[in-house]
Design a protein around this motif. Structure first.
Motif, PDB file in Angstrom:
ATOM      1  N   THR A   1      10.038   3.516   4.650  1.00  0.00           N
ATOM      2  CA  THR A   1       9.855   4.948   4.443  1.00  0.00           C
ATOM      3  C   THR A   1      10.961   5.485   3.554  1.00  0.00           C
ATOM      4  O   THR A   1      12.143   5.157   3.757  1.00  0.00           O
ATOM      5  CB  THR A   1       9.864   5.699   5.790  1.00  0.00           C
ATOM      6  N   VAL A   2      10.568   6.290   2.543  1.00  0.00           N
ATOM      7  CA  VAL A   2      11.532   6.900   1.628  1.00  0.00           C
ATOM      8  C   VAL A   2      11.260   8.395   1.556  1.00  0.00           C
ATOM      9  O   VAL A   2      10.247   8.883   2.054  1.00  0.00           O
ATOM     10  CB  VAL A   2      11.449   6.277   0.215  1.00  0.00           C
ATOM     11  N   ALA A   3      12.153   9.119   0.907  1.00  0.00           N
ATOM     12  CA  ALA A   3      12.034  10.576   0.802  1.00  0.00           C
ATOM     13  C   ALA A   3      10.799  10.962  -0.003  1.00  0.00           C
ATOM     14  O   ALA A   3      10.397  10.261  -0.932  1.00  0.00           O
ATOM     15  CB  ALA A   3      13.283  11.151   0.153  1.00  0.00           C
ATOM     16  N   PRO A   4      10.185  12.110   0.307  1.00  0.00           N
ATOM     17  CA  PRO A   4       9.027  12.570  -0.459  1.00  0.00           C
ATOM     18  C   PRO A   4       9.444  13.222  -1.764  1.00  0.00           C
ATOM     19  O   PRO A   4      10.588  13.674  -1.920  1.00  0.00           O
ATOM     20  CB  PRO A   4       8.391  13.603   0.477  1.00  0.00           C
TER      21      PRO A   4
ATOM     22  N   HIS B   1       5.923   4.316   2.457  1.00  0.00           N
ATOM     23  CA  HIS B   1       5.579   5.643   2.971  1.00  0.00           C
ATOM     24  C   HIS B   1       6.591   6.637   2.438  1.00  0.00           C
ATOM     25  O   HIS B   1       7.790   6.543   2.738  1.00  0.00           O
ATOM     26  CB  HIS B   1       5.595   5.617   4.494  1.00  0.00           C
ATOM     27  N   SER B   2       6.133   7.597   1.651  1.00  0.00           N
ATOM     28  CA  SER B   2       7.003   8.622   1.073  1.00  0.00           C
ATOM     29  C   SER B   2       6.754   9.928   1.826  1.00  0.00           C
ATOM     30  O   SER B   2       5.809  10.656   1.527  1.00  0.00           O
ATOM     31  CB  SER B   2       6.704   8.777  -0.425  1.00  0.00           C
ATOM     32  N   VAL B   3       7.624  10.234   2.789  1.00  0.00           N
ATOM     33  CA  VAL B   3       7.321  11.338   3.702  1.00  0.00           C
ATOM     34  C   VAL B   3       8.585  11.828   4.397  1.00  0.00           C
ATOM     35  O   VAL B   3       9.569  11.088   4.546  1.00  0.00           O
ATOM     36  CB  VAL B   3       6.293  10.885   4.767  1.00  0.00           C
ATOM     37  N   GLU B   4       8.532  13.073   4.819  1.00  0.00           N
ATOM     38  CA  GLU B   4       9.504  13.639   5.757  1.00  0.00           C
ATOM     39  C   GLU B   4       8.694  14.462   6.738  1.00  0.00           C
ATOM     40  O   GLU B   4       8.178  15.529   6.385  1.00  0.00           O
ATOM     41  CB  GLU B   4      10.513  14.516   5.017  1.00  0.00           C
ATOM     42  N   ALA B   5       8.539  13.953   7.961  1.00  0.00           N
ATOM     43  CA  ALA B   5       7.606  14.564   8.911  1.00  0.00           C
ATOM     44  C   ALA B   5       8.116  14.415  10.330  1.00  0.00           C
ATOM     45  O   ALA B   5       9.072  13.686  10.595  1.00  0.00           O
ATOM     46  CB  ALA B   5       6.222  13.927   8.779  1.00  0.00           C
TER      47      ALA B   5
ATOM     48  N   VAL C   1      10.949   6.275  -4.495  1.00  0.00           N
ATOM     49  CA  VAL C   1       9.717   5.480  -4.399  1.00  0.00           C
ATOM     50  C   VAL C   1       9.860   4.198  -5.202  1.00  0.00           C
ATOM     51  O   VAL C   1       9.503   3.102  -4.734  1.00  0.00           O
ATOM     52  CB  VAL C   1       8.501   6.300  -4.877  1.00  0.00           C
ATOM     53  N   ALA C   2      10.398   4.288  -6.419  1.00  0.00           N
ATOM     54  CA  ALA C   2      10.579   3.103  -7.259  1.00  0.00           C
ATOM     55  C   ALA C   2      11.504   2.089  -6.588  1.00  0.00           C
ATOM     56  O   ALA C   2      11.216   0.888  -6.563  1.00  0.00           O
ATOM     57  CB  ALA C   2      11.127   3.518  -8.624  1.00  0.00           C
TER      58      ALA C   2
ATOM     59  N   ALA D   1       0.854  -1.192   0.000  1.00  0.00           N
ATOM     60  CA  ALA D   1       0.000   0.000   0.000  1.00  0.00           C
ATOM     61  C   ALA D   1       0.892   1.244   0.000  1.00  0.00           C
ATOM     62  O   ALA D   1       1.861   1.325   0.765  1.00  0.00           O
ATOM     63  CB  ALA D   1      -0.914   0.007   1.220  1.00  0.00           C
ATOM     64  N   TYR D   2       0.552   2.201  -0.857  1.00  0.00           N
ATOM     65  CA  TYR D   2       1.342   3.433  -0.976  1.00  0.00           C
ATOM     66  C   TYR D   2       0.632   4.605  -0.325  1.00  0.00           C
ATOM     67  O   TYR D   2      -0.573   4.782  -0.488  1.00  0.00           O
ATOM     68  CB  TYR D   2       1.576   3.759  -2.456  1.00  0.00           C
ATOM     69  N   ILE D   3       1.401   5.414   0.397  1.00  0.00           N
ATOM     70  CA  ILE D   3       0.915   6.710   0.855  1.00  0.00           C
ATOM     71  C   ILE D   3       2.066   7.698   0.737  1.00  0.00           C
ATOM     72  O   ILE D   3       3.186   7.419   1.174  1.00  0.00           O
ATOM     73  CB  ILE D   3       0.364   6.652   2.301  1.00  0.00           C
ATOM     74  N   GLY D   4       1.800   8.836   0.084  1.00  0.00           N
ATOM     75  CA  GLY D   4       2.851   9.821  -0.145  1.00  0.00           C
ATOM     76  C   GLY D   4       2.413  11.220   0.249  1.00  0.00           C
ATOM     77  O   GLY D   4       1.224  11.519   0.387  1.00  0.00           O
ATOM     78  N   TRP D   5       3.389  12.077   0.428  1.00  0.00           N
ATOM     79  CA  TRP D   5       3.162  13.451   0.854  1.00  0.00           C
ATOM     80  C   TRP D   5       4.045  14.379   0.033  1.00  0.00           C
ATOM     81  O   TRP D   5       5.092  13.977  -0.486  1.00  0.00           O
ATOM     82  CB  TRP D   5       3.533  13.632   2.329  1.00  0.00           C
ATOM     83  N   GLN D   6       3.636  15.626  -0.057  1.00  0.00           N
ATOM     84  CA  GLN D   6       4.513  16.636  -0.608  1.00  0.00           C
ATOM     85  C   GLN D   6       5.631  16.933   0.401  1.00  0.00           C
ATOM     86  O   GLN D   6       5.490  16.683   1.598  1.00  0.00           O
ATOM     87  CB  GLN D   6       3.744  17.930  -0.893  1.00  0.00           C
ATOM     88  N   ARG D   7       6.735  17.450  -0.131  1.00  0.00           N
ATOM     89  CA  ARG D   7       7.785  17.904   0.782  1.00  0.00           C
ATOM     90  C   ARG D   7       7.396  19.306   1.265  1.00  0.00           C
ATOM     91  O   ARG D   7       7.366  20.254   0.476  1.00  0.00           O
ATOM     92  CB  ARG D   7       9.139  17.941   0.073  1.00  0.00           C
TER      93      ARG D   7
END
Length: 404
Positions: free
Chosen positions: A351-354, A334-338, A360-361, A303-309
């Motif tokens: 978790t990877v960088a947004p 999870h593509s996020v920096e929070a 992400v790939a 499952a993917y969930i991503g955010w803007q930086r």
């Protein structure tokens, strides 16, 4: 206790989002408290608008104030907000006299409802509670580029400062807000963190069957030996779905299959990207009823969930869809920096960088190469994390403890 909850966008299972007011109120009613929810008759996040001005749903009393319809974030929405707040302000004396609340909770996304709640609370000699979903005006300033000197931003700032000064309690869904709130006048002993969560009934039994078109597509992908990467939720700019499509493009020759389910302002543009760029490994479907979400998520492999930086996320995140992913026991990319990361806390994925399609790939390739047993273990840890920290019976009790 008698709890008056003011939430402009409050919904229910009959009307659609937003669900948090309903789920908290239902638990409070089950515990023997009386709850009245005040909401606007028109909200852009609901799938169905109420047809009457007052009703009872699962023991919760709803009062729907008639407000004008609107689209987008222009003057129509401002008129809608003004209409709702004006009407509740006018009813303050009657609400204090007839409902006699012990606590008045201001819980709309925008902060101006705290002025209305404060009036009712003072007349009723009740506790004033300010519940924070997002930080306004900081969110539109940092996410949308609104000027801090814009009249609407200045109005929101005045309301936020008043809320931190006058509220007896502040409840925040975001976990890392202490420094920001203190800088705007909050005495931190008033602050309590009550994040988003899930309701257990939706995850008991088999649930409602998934609609046939999506089920058939997912079955075909599995039969072809593909690993399904899924996203379920709103298709808006904050959801970073362009990054997911960019990653799908980079992974075009792999055995990963991408499925996006939901609606939103960006849906048509994203669908055009898939069509125009020939992304054969991506399929998009319209939103489905909430009761089908468990059946959908359980068919995803990842499952993917991503955010803007954005610096706004330094205050933390509290996404509903992530709770659903974890309850479905899915491994999460999870593509996020929070300021917080529930996926990392639960050890439920990677978790990877947004805003980094290559990251992400690579993250998806890594999860896809992980053994099925380890992905299952990630999913199990995620579910255990939610059950311990994010079910509405737990959250409703935590909210009540904040009022004591």
């Amino acid at each position: 206790m008698r709890l008056l909850l003011i939430n402009h966008y409050a919904g229910s299972p009959e009307h659609g989002m937003e669900y948090r007011p309903y789920y908290l109120a239902r638990e409070w009613v089950r515990l023997g408290h009386q709850v009245l929810i005040l909401a606007a008759s028109h909200s852009h996040v609901r799938t169905t608008q109420p047809s009457k001005l007052g009703e009872e749903i699962d023991g919760i009393s709803y009062c729907w104030y008639p407000t004008p319809a609107y689209q987008g974030n222009g003057l129509g929405r401002v008129r809608n907000i003004w209409s709702f707040c004006r009407q509740v302000w006018g009813d303050a004396e009657a609400l204090a006299r007839e409902f006699r609340p012990d606590a008045v909770i201001a819980s709309s996304t925008y902060p101006m409802d705290v002025w209305v709640a404060r009036k009712v609370a003072r007349l009723a000699k009740a506790k004033l509670v300010y519940e924070v979903h997002d930080l306004w005006p900081l969110s539109p300033i940092e996410l949308s580029g609104m000027s801090p000197h814009h009249p609407f931003a200045m109005l929101c700032q005045k309301a936020e400062n008043d809320a931190y000064r006058d509220a007896d309690r502040v409840v925040s869904m975001l976990p890392k807000v202490q420094q920001h709130m203190a800088s705007h006048g909050l005495i931190l002993s008033k602050l309590h963190i009550v994040p988003n969560g899930i309701t257990l009934e939706e995850w008991e039994g088999e649930g409602e069957p998934l609609q046939s078109e999506i089920a058939a597509h997912l079955a075909m992908q599995k039969a072809a030996g593909r690993t399904v990467v899924g996203y379920a939720g709103s298709h808006g700019l904050p959801n970073a779905l362009d990054v997911l499509l960019d990653a799908a493009k980079l992974l075009g020759d792999s055995t990963l299959s991408f499925v996006l389910v939901g609606g939103g302002h960006e849906k048509e543009r994203l669908a055009a990207r898939v069509r125009d760029e020939g992304l054969a490994n991506v399929a998009m479907f319209d939103a489905i009823p909430k009761r089908q979400i468990p059946a959908l998520l359980r068919r995803f492999d990842i499952a993917y969930i991503g955010w803007q930086r954005s610096p706004i996320y330094r205050f933390g995140i509290a996404p509903n869809k992530l709770m659903d992913y974890l309850m479905a026991e899915r491994a999460v990319l999870h593509s996020v920096e929070a300021g917080n990361d529930p996926v990392a806390e639960a050890q439920a994925g990677l978790t990877v960088a947004p805003e980094d399609a290559a990251a992400v790939a690579e993250g998806l390739k890594k999860l896809a190469a992980t053994s099925a047993e380890e992905r299952t273990a990630m999913g199990r840890r995620g579910r255990e994390f939610v059950l311990a920290n994010h079910t509405y019976p737990v959250l409703a009790q935590r909210f009540l403890q904040a009022l004591e």
